[in-house]
Design an enzyme around this catalytic site. Structure first.
Site, mmCIF file in Angstrom:
data_model
loop_
_atom_site.group_PDB
_atom_site.id
_atom_site.type_symbol
_atom_site.label_atom_id
_atom_site.label_comp_id
_atom_site.label_asym_id
_atom_site.label_seq_id
_atom_site.Cartn_x
_atom_site.Cartn_y
_atom_site.Cartn_z
ATOM 1 N N ALA A 55 -2.439 1.851 -4.066
ATOM 2 C CA ALA A 55 -3.742 2.531 -4.063
ATOM 3 C C ALA A 55 -4.234 2.937 -2.673
ATOM 4 C CB ALA A 55 -4.785 1.632 -4.732
ATOM 5 N N GLN A 103 4.510 6.963 -1.028
ATOM 6 C CA GLN A 103 4.014 8.099 -0.244
ATOM 7 C C GLN A 103 3.857 9.372 -1.076
ATOM 8 O OE1 GLN A 103 2.920 8.213 2.905
ATOM 9 N NE2 GLN A 103 3.385 6.093 3.405
ATOM 10 N N GLY A 153 2.290 -1.828 -3.050
ATOM 11 C CA GLY A 153 3.624 -1.248 -3.069
ATOM 12 C C GLY A 153 4.704 -2.274 -2.767
ATOM 13 N N CYS A 176 4.401 -0.925 10.365
ATOM 14 C CA CYS A 176 4.989 -2.259 10.340
ATOM 15 C C CYS A 176 5.899 -2.490 11.542
ATOM 16 C CB CYS A 176 5.789 -2.459 9.062
ATOM 17 S SG CYS A 176 5.144 -1.535 7.683
ATOM 18 N N THR A 191 -5.139 -14.069 -12.060
ATOM 19 C CA THR A 191 -6.386 -13.412 -12.442
ATOM 20 C C THR A 191 -6.424 -12.007 -11.857
ATOM 21 O OG1 THR A 191 -7.449 -15.548 -12.505
ATOM 22 C CG2 THR A 191 -8.905 -13.634 -12.333
ATOM 23 N N ASN A 242 8.094 7.562 4.501
ATOM 24 C CA ASN A 242 6.824 7.306 5.173
ATOM 25 C C ASN A 242 6.836 7.652 6.661
ATOM 26 O OD1 ASN A 242 8.610 4.958 4.738
ATOM 27 N ND2 ASN A 242 7.241 3.920 6.150
HETATM 28 C C1 LIG Z 1 2.895 1.597 2.529
HETATM 29 C C2 LIG Z 1 4.219 1.618 1.876
HETATM 30 C C3 LIG Z 1 4.689 0.508 1.137
HETATM 31 C C4 LIG Z 1 3.916 -0.779 1.049
HETATM 32 O O1 LIG Z 1 2.791 -0.671 0.245
HETATM 33 P P1 LIG Z 1 1.656 -1.803 0.363
HETATM 34 O O2 LIG Z 1 0.710 -1.494 -0.735
HETATM 35 O O3 LIG Z 1 1.037 -1.639 1.718
HETATM 36 O O4 LIG Z 1 2.328 -3.114 0.194
HETATM 37 C C5 LIG Z 1 5.914 0.611 0.521
HETATM 38 N N1 LIG Z 1 6.647 1.726 0.595
HETATM 39 C C6 LIG Z 1 6.237 2.808 1.278
HETATM 40 C C7 LIG Z 1 7.083 4.027 1.312
HETATM 41 C C8 LIG Z 1 5.008 2.790 1.952
HETATM 42 O O5 LIG Z 1 4.618 3.853 2.647
#
Ligand SMILES: *Cc1c(COP(=O)(O)O)cnc(C)c1O
Length: 380
Positions: free
Chosen positions: A201, A180, A72, A325, A238, A152
């Site tokens: 994922a 989310q 994400g 985070c 890759t 989130n």
């Molecule tokens: C977890 C999250 C991300 C980050 O995704 P990653 O695959 O961990 O880099 C970004 N945006 C939201 C809203 C999230 O909950």
């Protein structure tokens, strides 16, 4: 060790066994580089394209609109930074809100340092970003607007279709961080007119380190990682074949059982919210009525979330304060600050995010521990 009770599904989820099974061959006998020309490589390449088709189908999109990323965060960085760069000469302005994930917020502050204009819209006290507030923040020229689908931390689902319509009426581009939402609630790129969407994922029981960016055919997205010709030359490197295959499988399981799991998880969520509000003195629910199925975000007056979480953890319960985070830092979550939670409550904000594997017994046990812990902390 006691059996762990996992209430942190917004941070990450356990990988479904079937996902692991479909991934394994691509880490063993089908390990070949998908760009090579021999048979094993062609199989890896075919698996990637099959995954792309599967994901596109489940999202109501076309395969050529799906780009694989490392997750994400990368998808958010890509769309924001590269669209900004592309339209720099047109005086592009960026509009987002103050409760975005840091992948969006920090991409925007990076652009600010480069001289771009960025506006941050404040949500209301339920965490809702109002379309008219977005309209007011938009500049006269070209705009890129990025508003998340579901938050989130507090679970608020944003009125992104209304915002998107408004942005398009003014000739702007609209991106949503749907990390989310995808796999949790129905997301159709036919019904939604967004230009770009990010997903990951590991938030829907797939592997970590893989995600995708949807970019509508009508939008030209510049390349983000320069190098080889993977992902039409826009995202070199890759391919993470096993991860991509696993993500498609996880999304397909999520989408197939979505109706059932939404019903089950939101019922468990409402049961938990009801009991906490009724049985724990001096607390308040954060977020809106229209919220993500598993989100329970509560502020307890006169306690510190970090100590409350330690007591929960000692009883085997995994929850979090703000987003994953933010842990380690003592400052308040930017989301809790933005929705103006009163001073007495804000430091005691705890997030429980539920998933399909959770049970009512786990919730009951957690409420008992929570009540005992609050009693203990408030007596001190
Ligand atoms: C977890 C999250 C991300 C980050 O995704 P990653 O695959 O961990 O880099 C970004 N945006 C939201 C809203 C999230 O909950």
């Amino acid at each position: 060790m006691k059996k762990e009770i996992y209430f942190d599904h917004a941070a990450t989820t356990t990988m479904w066994p079937r996902v692991q099974r479909v991934m394994e061959p691509y880490m063993q006998e089908k390990y070949m580089n998908a760009s090579a020309h021999y048979d094993g490589a062609k199989q890896a390449k075919a698996a990637i394209e099959e995954a792309r088709e599967k994901i596109a189908q489940m999202m109501d999109a076309s395969p050529e609109e799906i780009y694989f990323t490392s997750g994400g965060s990368e998808a958010d960085n890509w769309v924001i930074k590269s669209i900004a760069g592309e339209y720099k000469n047109k005086g592009i302005e960026i509009v987002t809100d103050t409760i975005e994930h840091h992948a969006v917020l920090n991409s925007c502050s990076f652009l600010e340092e480069l001289g771009y204009s960025v506006s941050y819209v404040n949500p209301d006290e339920k965490g809702i970003v109002h379309p008219n507030a977005v309209a007011e923040a938009m500049g006269p020229k070209m705009n890129l607007v990025s508003i998340m689908y579901g938050n989130n931390e507090i679970g608020t689902i944003e009125p992104i279709e209304d915002i998107c319509r408004l942005v398009h009426a003014r000739g702007g581009l609209f991106h949503t961080d749907a990390v989310q939402a995808v796999g949790q609630i129905p997301v159709s790129l036919k019904k939604l007119s967004v230009d770009a969407l990010s997903a990951s994922a590991h938030k829907f029981h797939g592997p970590k380190g893989v995600g995708f960016l949807f970019v509508r055919k009508s939008v030209e997205i510049p390349s983000f990682i320069h190098g080889g010709s993977q992902e039409k030359g826009k995202r070199a490197g890759t391919e993470n074949v096993a991860g991509i295959v696993g993500m498609a499988e996880a999304l397909s399981i999520s989408v197939n059982q979505m109706e059932k799991s939404m019903e089950y998880v939101s019922r468990l969520r409402d049961y938990m919210i009801g009991r906490i509000l009724y049985e724990c003195p001096d607390c308040r629910l954060n977020g809106s009525y229209n919220r993500l199925p598993g989100n329970v975000n509560i502020s307890f007056a006169d306690v510190e979330a970090s100590t409350l979480l330690i007591l929960l953890e000692e009883s085997g319960i995994c929850a979090s304060a703000g987003s994953a985070c933010n842990t380690g830092k003592s400052r308040l979550s930017h989301v809790i600050e933005a929705i103006r939670v009163p001073e007495r409550y804000a430091p005691g904000t705890v997030r429980f995010t539920l998933g399909v594997e959770n049970t009512r017994q786990e919730v009951d046990y957690t409420i008992r521990v929570l009540k005992e812990s609050l009693y203990l902390l408030r007596e001190l």
